[in-house]
Enzyme design. Sequence first.
Site, mmCIF file in Angstrom:
data_model
loop_
_atom_site.group_PDB
_atom_site.id
_atom_site.type_symbol
_atom_site.label_atom_id
_atom_site.label_comp_id
_atom_site.label_asym_id
_atom_site.label_seq_id
_atom_site.Cartn_x
_atom_site.Cartn_y
_atom_site.Cartn_z
ATOM 1 N N CYS A 109 0.867 -1.188 -0.072
ATOM 2 C CA CYS A 109 -0.056 0.177 0.063
ATOM 3 C C CYS A 109 0.904 1.334 0.021
ATOM 4 C CB CYS A 109 -0.929 0.100 1.218
ATOM 5 S SG CYS A 109 -2.222 -1.402 1.226
ATOM 6 N N ASP A 173 -1.326 -7.242 8.526
ATOM 7 C CA ASP A 173 -0.390 -7.908 9.752
ATOM 8 C C ASP A 173 -1.553 -8.819 10.593
ATOM 9 O OD1 ASP A 173 1.705 -6.691 9.294
ATOM 10 O OD2 ASP A 173 1.837 -5.559 11.053
#
Length: 294
Positions: A109, A173
């Site tokens: 990103c 994550d």
Amino acid sequence: MPSVNPDQSDKDSEPFVEVDPTGRYGRYTELLGSGAVKKVYRAFDQEEGIEVAWNQVKLRNFSDDPAMIDRLYSEVRLLRSLTNNSIISLYSFWRDEEHNTLNFITEVCTSGNLREYRKKHRQVSMKALKKWSKQILKGLNYLHSHEPCIIHRDLNCSNVFVNGNTGQVKVGDLGLAAIVGKNHSAHSILGTPEFMAPELYDEHYTELIDIYSFGMCVLEMVTLEIPYSECDNVAKIYKKVSSGVKPQALDKVRDADVRAFIERCIAQPGERPSAAELLKDPFYDEVDDYDENV
């Protein structure tokens, strides 16, 4: 697959410092992020011609902790099985026996994590914050409705990533995620203290802990303040959370609708709505799917 111009000595080209076993992915020296467990580098997918993230874990750091290594492999296998616009995609993974590292390639990103992005852009409309938060909810709804159900367990603004040119937000994550069975309950204590629901400490909880963490993310987005920053240690946070004391940052939320929405998310488990229910909340009436650029 070899690149069209394999001459890395060209003065205009940026050399790879490492290439994956297939020759498809090349890693640069630039570090995109670093955590307790892994480092994330900028990398390039020569086959697709796109930039990617090269996540690298030094397994020797966990040579005396086989459970952690198992958990890392679980994250990779889990990520590989997920396909959703609001969840970071994983493309490839392998273990480098020579250097004793676990490597996995994920989408990148461009604008970093939401915490940094929000600090950088302080003048943001409530509508934009709603768009971001709705995308996080979509990611959670996907995880929670997955078979089997997946609980993220460590949702916070540093684990949410942004493509600033499109306003796209993705949950990443998943290293602490738990795959739970039909009763949707898990039992270990872990996460980021400021974002951990009170029932986490009781070691018996469901996916609704992610909704609590999501509420704290919205609070941070609105106030630019990490919840419970008035506490100078984890013990004080635990004491406040377990006794039902709300973070002081909540008093800074001037908009009554926004405050009410956050309070719904961080209510007691029995009163806390699911991600699917929150997506239908009137709070999102002004944010339609077209607006989200997803």
